[in-house]
Design a protein around this motif. Structure first.
Motif, PDB file in Angstrom:
ATOM      1  N   ILE A   9       0.968  -1.065   0.150  1.00 56.13           N
ATOM      2  CA  ILE A   9      -0.239  -0.324  -0.429  1.00 56.13           C
ATOM      3  C   ILE A   9       0.714   1.270   0.057  1.00 56.13           C
ATOM      4  CG2 ILE A   9      -1.869   1.929   1.099  1.00 56.13           C
ATOM      5  CD1 ILE A   9      -2.623  -1.072   2.552  1.00 56.13           C
ATOM      6  N   PRO A  10       1.065   2.121  -1.419  1.00 50.02           N
ATOM      7  CA  PRO A  10       1.712   3.280  -1.250  1.00 50.02           C
ATOM      8  C   PRO A  10       1.187   3.992  -0.490  1.00 50.02           C
ATOM      9  CG  PRO A  10       0.027   3.099  -3.134  1.00 50.02           C
ATOM     10  CD  PRO A  10       0.018   2.193  -2.194  1.00 50.02           C
ATOM     11  N   SER A  11       2.515   5.185   0.366  1.00 48.28           N
ATOM     12  CA  SER A  11       1.968   6.410   0.996  1.00 48.28           C
ATOM     13  C   SER A  11       1.822   7.818   0.421  1.00 48.28           C
ATOM     14  CB  SER A  11       3.066   6.075   1.955  1.00 48.28           C
ATOM     15  OG  SER A  11       2.632   5.277   3.149  1.00 48.28           O
ATOM     16  N   PRO A  12       0.649   8.331   0.482  1.00 49.30           N
ATOM     17  CA  PRO A  12       0.849   9.410  -0.230  1.00 49.30           C
ATOM     18  C   PRO A  12       2.427   9.977  -0.114  1.00 49.30           C
ATOM     19  CG  PRO A  12      -0.335   9.657   1.504  1.00 49.30           C
ATOM     20  CD  PRO A  12      -0.132   8.411   1.426  1.00 49.30           C
ATOM     21  N   ARG A  18       2.326  13.200  -0.217  1.00 49.53           N
ATOM     22  CA  ARG A  18       1.721  14.309   1.116  1.00 49.53           C
ATOM     23  C   ARG A  18       0.231  14.905   0.907  1.00 49.53           C
ATOM     24  NH1 ARG A  18       1.193  19.544  -3.183  1.00 49.53           N
ATOM     25  NH2 ARG A  18       0.258  19.004  -4.751  1.00 49.53           N
ATOM     26  N   GLY A  19       0.695  15.651   2.631  1.00 40.70           N
ATOM     27  CA  GLY A  19      -0.436  15.139   3.017  1.00 40.70           C
ATOM     28  C   GLY A  19      -1.663  16.072   3.433  1.00 40.70           C
ATOM     29  N   VAL A  20      -1.255  17.186   2.291  1.00 39.91           N
ATOM     30  CA  VAL A  20      -1.679  18.740   2.001  1.00 39.91           C
ATOM     31  C   VAL A  20      -1.576  18.803   0.839  1.00 39.91           C
ATOM     32  CG1 VAL A  20       0.378  19.300   2.668  1.00 39.91           C
ATOM     33  CG2 VAL A  20      -1.825  21.215   3.089  1.00 39.91           C
ATOM     34  N   ILE A  21      -2.401  19.967   0.745  1.00 37.23           N
ATOM     35  CA  ILE A  21      -2.769  19.933  -1.084  1.00 37.23           C
ATOM     36  C   ILE A  21      -2.708  21.932  -0.399  1.00 37.23           C
ATOM     37  CG2 ILE A  21      -3.950  20.427  -3.413  1.00 37.23           C
ATOM     38  CD1 ILE A  21      -3.990  17.486  -3.328  1.00 37.23           C
ATOM     39  N   HIS A  22      -2.327  22.855  -1.387  1.00 40.22           N
ATOM     40  CA  HIS A  22      -2.869  24.292  -1.439  1.00 40.22           C
ATOM     41  C   HIS A  22      -3.108  25.398  -2.900  1.00 40.22           C
ATOM     42  CE1 HIS A  22       0.907  23.760   1.583  1.00 40.22           C
ATOM     43  NE2 HIS A  22       0.335  24.687   2.313  1.00 40.22           N
ATOM     44  N   LEU A  23      -4.332  25.149  -2.047  1.00 38.13           N
ATOM     45  CA  LEU A  23      -4.858  25.811  -2.912  1.00 38.13           C
ATOM     46  C   LEU A  23      -5.309  27.532  -2.646  1.00 38.13           C
ATOM     47  CD1 LEU A  23      -7.612  25.605  -4.471  1.00 38.13           C
ATOM     48  CD2 LEU A  23      -9.293  25.515  -3.291  1.00 38.13           C
ATOM     49  N   GLY A  24      -3.968  28.373  -3.816  1.00 38.99           N
ATOM     50  CA  GLY A  24      -3.205  29.902  -3.301  1.00 38.99           C
ATOM     51  C   GLY A  24      -2.936  29.590  -1.769  1.00 38.99           C
ATOM     52  N   PRO A  25      -3.438  30.651  -1.137  1.00 34.46           N
ATOM     53  CA  PRO A  25      -2.814  30.716   0.367  1.00 34.46           C
ATOM     54  C   PRO A  25      -3.224  29.644   1.348  1.00 34.46           C
ATOM     55  CG  PRO A  25      -4.661  32.259  -0.092  1.00 34.46           C
ATOM     56  CD  PRO A  25      -4.009  31.251  -1.056  1.00 34.46           C
ATOM     57  N   ILE A  26      -4.587  29.023   0.972  1.00 32.49           N
ATOM     58  CA  ILE A  26      -4.992  27.907   1.921  1.00 32.49           C
ATOM     59  C   ILE A  26      -4.961  26.308   1.321  1.00 32.49           C
ATOM     60  CG2 ILE A  26      -7.884  27.030   2.296  1.00 32.49           C
ATOM     61  CD1 ILE A  26      -8.617  29.567   0.692  1.00 32.49           C
ATOM     62  N   LEU A  41      -4.957  22.751   2.224  1.00 32.28           N
ATOM     63  CA  LEU A  41      -6.289  21.463   2.419  1.00 32.28           C
ATOM     64  C   LEU A  41      -5.201  20.227   2.434  1.00 32.28           C
ATOM     65  CD1 LEU A  41      -8.201  21.786  -0.941  1.00 32.28           C
ATOM     66  CD2 LEU A  41      -8.273  23.382   1.249  1.00 32.28           C
ATOM     67  N   ARG A  42      -5.715  19.800   4.143  1.00 32.79           N
ATOM     68  CA  ARG A  42      -5.068  18.779   4.962  1.00 32.79           C
ATOM     69  C   ARG A  42      -6.239  17.854   4.378  1.00 32.79           C
ATOM     70  NH1 ARG A  42      -1.179  20.982   7.020  1.00 32.79           N
ATOM     71  NH2 ARG A  42      -1.424  23.403   7.257  1.00 32.79           N
ATOM     72  N   GLY A  43      -5.459  16.718   4.203  1.00 34.49           N
ATOM     73  CA  GLY A  43      -6.189  15.190   3.917  1.00 34.49           C
ATOM     74  C   GLY A  43      -6.781  15.014   5.433  1.00 34.49           C
ATOM     75  N   TYR A  44      -5.988  14.545   6.177  1.00 34.07           N
ATOM     76  CA  TYR A  44      -6.067  14.792   8.475  1.00 34.07           C
ATOM     77  C   TYR A  44      -7.642  15.001   7.995  1.00 34.07           C
ATOM     78  CZ  TYR A  44      -5.715  13.576  12.621  1.00 34.07           C
ATOM     79  OH  TYR A  44      -6.201  13.428  14.017  1.00 34.07           O
ATOM     80  N   TRP A  83      -8.614   7.476   8.079  1.00 31.65           N
ATOM     81  CA  TRP A  83      -7.720   7.368   6.527  1.00 31.65           C
ATOM     82  C   TRP A  83      -6.835   8.745   6.609  1.00 31.65           C
ATOM     83  CZ3 TRP A  83      -6.624   4.034   2.640  1.00 31.65           C
ATOM     84  CH2 TRP A  83      -6.944   2.925   2.541  1.00 31.65           C
ATOM     85  N   GLY A  84      -7.071   9.788   7.915  1.00 31.20           N
ATOM     86  CA  GLY A  84      -6.450  10.894   7.748  1.00 31.20           C
ATOM     87  C   GLY A  84      -4.681  10.360   8.119  1.00 31.20           C
ATOM     88  N   ASN A  85      -4.542   9.561   9.375  1.00 33.98           N
ATOM     89  CA  ASN A  85      -3.372   8.728   9.580  1.00 33.98           C
ATOM     90  C   ASN A  85      -3.037   8.303   8.178  1.00 33.98           C
ATOM     91  OD1 ASN A  85      -5.322   7.301  12.328  1.00 33.98           O
ATOM     92  ND2 ASN A  85      -4.041   8.911  12.714  1.00 33.98           N
ATOM     93  N   TRP A  86      -3.338   7.884   7.588  1.00 34.01           N
ATOM     94  CA  TRP A  86      -2.658   7.480   5.963  1.00 34.01           C
ATOM     95  C   TRP A  86      -2.057   8.373   5.367  1.00 34.01           C
ATOM     96  CZ3 TRP A  86      -4.181   8.350   1.251  1.00 34.01           C
ATOM     97  CH2 TRP A  86      -3.937   7.277   0.428  1.00 34.01           C
ATOM     98  N   PHE A  87      -2.628   9.428   5.016  1.00 37.05           N
ATOM     99  CA  PHE A  87      -2.180  10.529   5.072  1.00 37.05           C
ATOM    100  C   PHE A  87      -1.427  11.021   5.935  1.00 37.05           C
ATOM    101  CE2 PHE A  87      -6.382  11.315   2.841  1.00 37.05           C
ATOM    102  CZ  PHE A  87      -6.075  11.704   1.444  1.00 37.05           C
ATOM    103  N   ASN A  88      -1.095  11.017   6.976  1.00 35.52           N
ATOM    104  CA  ASN A  88       0.259  11.696   7.326  1.00 35.52           C
ATOM    105  C   ASN A  88       1.593  10.341   8.080  1.00 35.52           C
ATOM    106  OD1 ASN A  88      -1.583  14.017   7.991  1.00 35.52           O
ATOM    107  ND2 ASN A  88      -1.475  13.608  10.165  1.00 35.52           N
ATOM    108  N   GLN A  89       1.225   9.615   7.694  1.00 37.86           N
ATOM    109  CA  GLN A  89       2.089   8.509   7.413  1.00 37.86           C
ATOM    110  C   GLN A  89       2.303   8.379   9.289  1.00 37.86           C
ATOM    111  OE1 GLN A  89       5.566   8.014   4.488  1.00 37.86           O
ATOM    112  NE2 GLN A  89       4.617   9.758   3.752  1.00 37.86           N
ATOM    113  N   GLU A  90       0.936   7.967   9.735  1.00 35.63           N
ATOM    114  CA  GLU A  90       1.435   7.343  11.414  1.00 35.63           C
ATOM    115  C   GLU A  90       0.816   6.462  11.684  1.00 35.63           C
ATOM    116  OE1 GLU A  90      -0.068  11.111  12.767  1.00 35.63           O
ATOM    117  OE2 GLU A  90      -2.176  11.092  12.205  1.00 35.63           O
TER     118      GLU A  90
END
Length: 337
Positions: free
Chosen positions: A7-10, A12-20, A22-25, A143-150
């Protein structure tokens, strides 16, 4: 050793929409809350409550639950924030992960109690309605832990091993048991178990919620035992293992005592909800009366149409008789000539 299947890990756990950011967690937590409220609302209505009550009480329960979950994590892992070289401000960075389910349920129950008290609703009845929804929310939230690899387990070479690629925070890249996935699947099973048992045994007075707690603790016990992240140990077991065992015993004890003292299910879960249903039924009956009247009115044109057809037939018979008389007269005249 490179695994053929994992199972691959993402990346990154966050995507930036401009200055905002967006965190997977955070997305997993939010989606879980919506699922819990949606399912809880359906179950509450089925038990005789009003639509929207679950959401109104969730306005109290969810913030309390988030605070409680964070407090439990910070207290039990205080060295991550208050030891030498650490920044205590990080204790407020919830988006980086770290919510303890035990604290979330405990303080979330306080918030739910406040909301229930304001509406005159018994907390156990509300807890029974939202119990499976909470389990499904946990399944999504993990699944938020998956985004954070924890929160992964021991090393493994199984085909479903989780590939950890980050080396931050003391992580060692490699292939590990995906304990977040194990707990997610377990919570899904717990949710369906509570739904089935509630239908089969008509659980009430908080017993459906207690069943959820007990079943979750069983899974959390063996999953916690597999984890390798830092944790406090007591007599050779992780702190959360002891917590799971104690809470499990309390939940089972509650089920037994409650079933003996208050068997069955609540007859009324929300005061006034039954009268609302009665008013709706009365309004529907009035509407049916109007429809009947309209149907009677619609029958009158039909009767008039039948009368018109009868008159046309009578006219046709008169005309035929007149023609016969004319023929007879004509025949008589020919004979005379």
């Amino acid at each position: 050793m490179e695994e053929l299947a994992y199972i691959p890990s993402p990346s990154r756990g966050v995507i930036h929409l401009g200055p905002i950011p967006l965190r997977g967690y955070a997305f997993c937590i939010i989606i879980g809350v919506f699922v819990a409220v949606w399912l809880g609302n359906k179950r509450w209505i089925a038990r005789g409550g009003r639509a929207g009550t679950v959401a109104d009480i969730a306005v109290w329960a969810v913030p309390f639950g988030l605070v409680g979950g964070r407090l439990y994590h910070v207290i039990t892992d205080y060295e991550l924030y208050f030891s030498a070289g650490r920044d205590w401000v990080d204790a407020f960075k919830v988006w980086q992960g770290g919510l303890g389910i035990w604290g979330a349920i405990a303080l979330g129950a306080v918030g739910a109690w406040i909301g229930c008290r304001r509406r005159g609703i018994p907390l156990p009845a509300y807890a029974d309605a939202i119990a499976p929804g909470i389990a499904f929310a946990q399944a999504i939230g993990r699944w938020g832990n998956w985004f954070n690899q924890e929160l992964y387990g021991r090393e493994t070479h199984l085909p479903w091993a989780l590939h950890i690629t980050s080396s931050e925070g003391g992580r060692v890249p490699g292939y590990y048991h995906p304990t977040f996935l194990y707990e997610s699947l377990w919570c899904i099973g717990v949710g369906f178990l509570v739904i089935w048992a509630d239908r089969r045994f008509k659980l009430g007075h908080g017993r459906a919620f207690a069943l959820y707690v007990a079943a979750y603790c069983v899974g959390r016990g063996w999953i916690e035992y597999m984890r390798v992240d830092d944790a406090h140990h007591v007599l050779g077991l992780r702190l959360n293992d002891w917590t799971a065992m104690i809470v499990f015993l309390l939940a089972v004890l509650y089920i037994v005592v409650s079933a003996k003292n208050r068997p069955g299910r609540e007859a009324v879960v929300e005061p006034g909800a039954a009268s609302d249903v009665g008013a709706s039924d009365e309004g529907a009956s009035d509407g049916e009366g109007v429809s009947d009247g309209e149907a009677d009115g619609a029958g009158e044109p039909k009767a008039s149409g039948e009368q018109a057809e009868a008159e046309v037939e009578d006219d046709a018979e008169v005309k035929d008789e007149a023609k016969d008389e004319v023929k007879d007269e004509a025949g008589s005249g020919t004979t005379k000539s």
